[in-house]
Design a protein around this motif. Structure first.
Motif, PDB file in Angstrom:
ATOM      1  N   ASN A  18      17.548 -67.057  19.671  1.00 33.45           N
ATOM      2  CA  ASN A  18      18.998 -67.007  19.856  1.00 33.45           C
ATOM      3  C   ASN A  18      19.773 -66.970  18.545  1.00 33.45           C
ATOM      4  O   ASN A  18      20.980 -67.184  18.556  1.00 33.45           O
ATOM      5  CB  ASN A  18      19.466 -68.209  20.691  1.00 33.45           C
ATOM      6  N   ALA A  19      19.106 -66.714  17.461  1.00 28.84           N
ATOM      7  CA  ALA A  19      19.811 -66.609  16.178  1.00 28.84           C
ATOM      8  C   ALA A  19      20.776 -65.431  16.236  1.00 28.84           C
ATOM      9  O   ALA A  19      20.437 -64.359  16.715  1.00 28.84           O
ATOM     10  CB  ALA A  19      18.822 -66.414  15.043  1.00 28.84           C
TER      11      ALA A  19
ATOM     12  N   GLU B 246      30.554 -60.720  17.523  1.00 31.15           N
ATOM     13  CA  GLU B 246      30.919 -61.332  16.263  1.00 31.15           C
ATOM     14  C   GLU B 246      30.007 -62.522  16.011  1.00 31.15           C
ATOM     15  O   GLU B 246      29.643 -63.233  16.932  1.00 31.15           O
ATOM     16  CB  GLU B 246      32.355 -61.849  16.363  1.00 31.15           C
ATOM     17  N   VAL B 247      29.625 -62.739  14.761  1.00 29.36           N
ATOM     18  CA  VAL B 247      28.814 -63.904  14.434  1.00 29.36           C
ATOM     19  C   VAL B 247      29.746 -65.102  14.375  1.00 29.36           C
ATOM     20  O   VAL B 247      30.601 -65.185  13.503  1.00 29.36           O
ATOM     21  CB  VAL B 247      28.064 -63.715  13.102  1.00 29.36           C
ATOM     22  N   GLU B 248      29.605 -65.988  15.331  1.00 31.33           N
ATOM     23  CA  GLU B 248      30.502 -67.134  15.437  1.00 31.33           C
ATOM     24  C   GLU B 248      29.858 -68.428  14.969  1.00 31.33           C
ATOM     25  O   GLU B 248      30.540 -69.396  14.701  1.00 31.33           O
ATOM     26  CB  GLU B 248      30.955 -67.308  16.885  1.00 31.33           C
ATOM     27  N   GLY B 249      28.536 -68.431  14.912  1.00 33.08           N
ATOM     28  CA  GLY B 249      27.834 -69.669  14.602  1.00 33.08           C
ATOM     29  C   GLY B 249      28.085 -70.157  13.197  1.00 33.08           C
ATOM     30  O   GLY B 249      28.155 -69.378  12.255  1.00 33.08           O
ATOM     31  N   SER B 250      28.219 -71.473  13.078  1.00 33.02           N
ATOM     32  CA  SER B 250      28.424 -72.051  11.753  1.00 33.02           C
ATOM     33  C   SER B 250      27.224 -72.879  11.313  1.00 33.02           C
ATOM     34  O   SER B 250      27.161 -73.317  10.183  1.00 33.02           O
ATOM     35  CB  SER B 250      29.675 -72.924  11.746  1.00 33.02           C
ATOM     36  N   ILE B 251      26.244 -73.072  12.200  1.00 34.37           N
ATOM     37  CA  ILE B 251      25.028 -73.816  11.870  1.00 34.37           C
ATOM     38  C   ILE B 251      24.038 -72.852  11.232  1.00 34.37           C
ATOM     39  O   ILE B 251      23.786 -71.766  11.750  1.00 34.37           O
ATOM     40  CB  ILE B 251      24.378 -74.436  13.125  1.00 34.37           C
ATOM     41  N   VAL B 252      23.485 -73.235  10.098  1.00 32.11           N
ATOM     42  CA  VAL B 252      22.538 -72.374   9.385  1.00 32.11           C
ATOM     43  C   VAL B 252      21.234 -73.130   9.189  1.00 32.11           C
ATOM     44  O   VAL B 252      21.239 -74.280   8.770  1.00 32.11           O
ATOM     45  CB  VAL B 252      23.105 -71.944   8.015  1.00 32.11           C
ATOM     46  N   HIS B 253      20.143 -72.479   9.526  1.00 37.28           N
ATOM     47  CA  HIS B 253      18.815 -73.017   9.248  1.00 37.28           C
ATOM     48  C   HIS B 253      18.246 -72.246   8.068  1.00 37.28           C
ATOM     49  O   HIS B 253      18.243 -71.019   8.061  1.00 37.28           O
ATOM     50  CB  HIS B 253      17.888 -72.840  10.446  1.00 37.28           C
ATOM     51  N   VAL B 254      17.760 -72.970   7.063  1.00 37.35           N
ATOM     52  CA  VAL B 254      17.055 -72.366   5.937  1.00 37.35           C
ATOM     53  C   VAL B 254      15.576 -72.526   6.258  1.00 37.35           C
ATOM     54  O   VAL B 254      15.100 -73.644   6.446  1.00 37.35           O
ATOM     55  CB  VAL B 254      17.420 -73.054   4.605  1.00 37.35           C
ATOM     56  N   ILE B 255      14.871 -71.423   6.336  1.00 36.71           N
ATOM     57  CA  ILE B 255      13.529 -71.416   6.922  1.00 36.71           C
ATOM     58  C   ILE B 255      12.512 -70.827   5.950  1.00 36.71           C
ATOM     59  O   ILE B 255      12.752 -69.769   5.351  1.00 36.71           O
ATOM     60  CB  ILE B 255      13.521 -70.571   8.219  1.00 36.71           C
ATOM     61  N   HIS B 256      11.369 -71.497   5.806  1.00 37.20           N
ATOM     62  CA  HIS B 256      10.218 -70.937   5.092  1.00 37.20           C
ATOM     63  C   HIS B 256       9.348 -70.271   6.143  1.00 37.20           C
ATOM     64  O   HIS B 256       9.031 -70.875   7.172  1.00 37.20           O
ATOM     65  CB  HIS B 256       9.425 -72.046   4.391  1.00 37.20           C
TER      66      HIS B 256
ATOM     67  N   ILE C 286      17.479 -67.245   6.228  1.00 37.81           N
ATOM     68  CA  ILE C 286      18.570 -68.090   6.674  1.00 37.81           C
ATOM     69  C   ILE C 286      19.050 -67.483   7.989  1.00 37.81           C
ATOM     70  O   ILE C 286      19.263 -66.274   8.088  1.00 37.81           O
ATOM     71  CB  ILE C 286      19.703 -68.252   5.635  1.00 37.81           C
ATOM     72  N   ALA C 287      19.142 -68.334   8.999  1.00 38.04           N
ATOM     73  CA  ALA C 287      19.498 -67.899  10.345  1.00 38.04           C
ATOM     74  C   ALA C 287      20.740 -68.639  10.804  1.00 38.04           C
ATOM     75  O   ALA C 287      20.850 -69.849  10.627  1.00 38.04           O
ATOM     76  CB  ALA C 287      18.329 -68.164  11.296  1.00 38.04           C
ATOM     77  N   TYR C 288      21.668 -67.901  11.386  1.00 36.05           N
ATOM     78  CA  TYR C 288      22.941 -68.455  11.860  1.00 36.05           C
ATOM     79  C   TYR C 288      22.853 -68.719  13.362  1.00 36.05           C
ATOM     80  O   TYR C 288      22.427 -67.849  14.123  1.00 36.05           O
ATOM     81  CB  TYR C 288      24.075 -67.465  11.595  1.00 36.05           C
ATOM     82  N   PHE C 289      23.300 -69.898  13.770  1.00 36.14           N
ATOM     83  CA  PHE C 289      23.280 -70.300  15.172  1.00 36.14           C
ATOM     84  C   PHE C 289      24.647 -70.828  15.584  1.00 36.14           C
ATOM     85  O   PHE C 289      25.395 -71.343  14.766  1.00 36.14           O
ATOM     86  CB  PHE C 289      22.246 -71.420  15.401  1.00 36.14           C
ATOM     87  N   ARG C 290      24.933 -70.740  16.885  1.00 36.15           N
ATOM     88  CA  ARG C 290      26.179 -71.310  17.419  1.00 36.15           C
ATOM     89  C   ARG C 290      26.086 -72.816  17.570  1.00 36.15           C
ATOM     90  O   ARG C 290      27.079 -73.509  17.527  1.00 36.15           O
ATOM     91  CB  ARG C 290      26.507 -70.698  18.773  1.00 36.15           C
ATOM     92  N   ASP C 291      24.887 -73.318  17.804  1.00 35.93           N
ATOM     93  CA  ASP C 291      24.703 -74.768  17.936  1.00 35.93           C
ATOM     94  C   ASP C 291      23.380 -75.142  17.297  1.00 35.93           C
ATOM     95  O   ASP C 291      22.717 -74.309  16.700  1.00 35.93           O
ATOM     96  CB  ASP C 291      24.764 -75.212  19.400  1.00 35.93           C
ATOM     97  N   GLU C 292      22.987 -76.378  17.414  1.00 37.78           N
ATOM     98  CA  GLU C 292      21.779 -76.851  16.742  1.00 37.78           C
ATOM     99  C   GLU C 292      20.494 -76.581  17.510  1.00 37.78           C
ATOM    100  O   GLU C 292      19.461 -77.128  17.196  1.00 37.78           O
ATOM    101  CB  GLU C 292      21.910 -78.345  16.459  1.00 37.78           C
ATOM    102  N   ALA C 293      20.567 -75.738  18.530  1.00 34.23           N
ATOM    103  CA  ALA C 293      19.382 -75.442  19.336  1.00 34.23           C
ATOM    104  C   ALA C 293      18.269 -74.876  18.458  1.00 34.23           C
ATOM    105  O   ALA C 293      18.523 -74.127  17.522  1.00 34.23           O
ATOM    106  CB  ALA C 293      19.724 -74.453  20.441  1.00 34.23           C
TER     107      ALA C 293
END
Length: 170
Positions: free
Chosen positions: A127-128, A11-21, A115-122
């Motif tokens: 690990n996306a 399951e995608v649990e991460g709530s941190i999202v990076h918006v990436i060019h 846009i990539a979802y992560f569990r933490d700010e790593a």
């Protein structure tokens, strides 16, 4: 396109999202984080309008798609680094808000937004948990909310080409 096994098995649990060019013109893609956000700060809207046609001799109404629009909405803390806002198409090289369409477009065949979802700010992109990819986008409606702490910048990208949900891992 191969399925992202990472999101298929978990399951995608991460709530941190990076918006990436992403600039994919070289041998290795160059990824520049434009915004750090949470899932609540990101929205993808796909709207399809249609028109009904009901001929007198027909018993069923026929519907025809007349147009479709897709928007990627982002809200993030204002970054003091203008380079990210320039890549997003919000400011010009002087740091001034730009209204020039050529500045606001990311449309080269080897450039796109993820846009990539992560569990933490790593910062380890391998690990996306999930990645969405947007091709041929144009920035619109930049808005600053100075009452937020920290001040927020939000904008919308009109997506004028493809959207890849669950794109291959970074």
């Amino acid at each position: 396109m191969a399925t992202n096994q990472k999101s298929q098995e978990n399951e995608v649990e991460g709530s941190i999202v990076h918006v990436i060019h992403v600039d994919d013109s070289g041998t290795d893609p160059v990824r520049t984080v434009l915004a750090l956000a949470t899932k609540d700060d990101i929205s993808v809207t796909i709207d399809e309008d249609n028109e009904d046609f009901n001929a007198a001799a027909e018993r069923r109404t026929r519907r025809y798609r007349t147009n479709g629009t897709a928007d990627l909405e982002v809200a993030s803390a204002i970054d003091v680094d203008m380079e990210a806002m320039k890549l997003a198409g919000l400011v010009d090289s002087n740091g001034d808000v730009t209204f020039d369409t050529t500045d606001r477009r990311i449309e080269a065949p080897d450039e796109y937004v993820e846009i990539a979802y992560f569990r933490d700010e790593a910062q380890d992109y391998a690990n996306a948990e999930l990645v969405h990819r947007f091709h041929d986008v144009e920035a619109t409606s930049p808005e600053v909310d100075p009452s937020a702490t920290p001040p927020l910048l939000s904008w919308t990208w009109w997506v004028e080409s493809t959207i890849e949900f669950n794109a291959d891992a970074l």
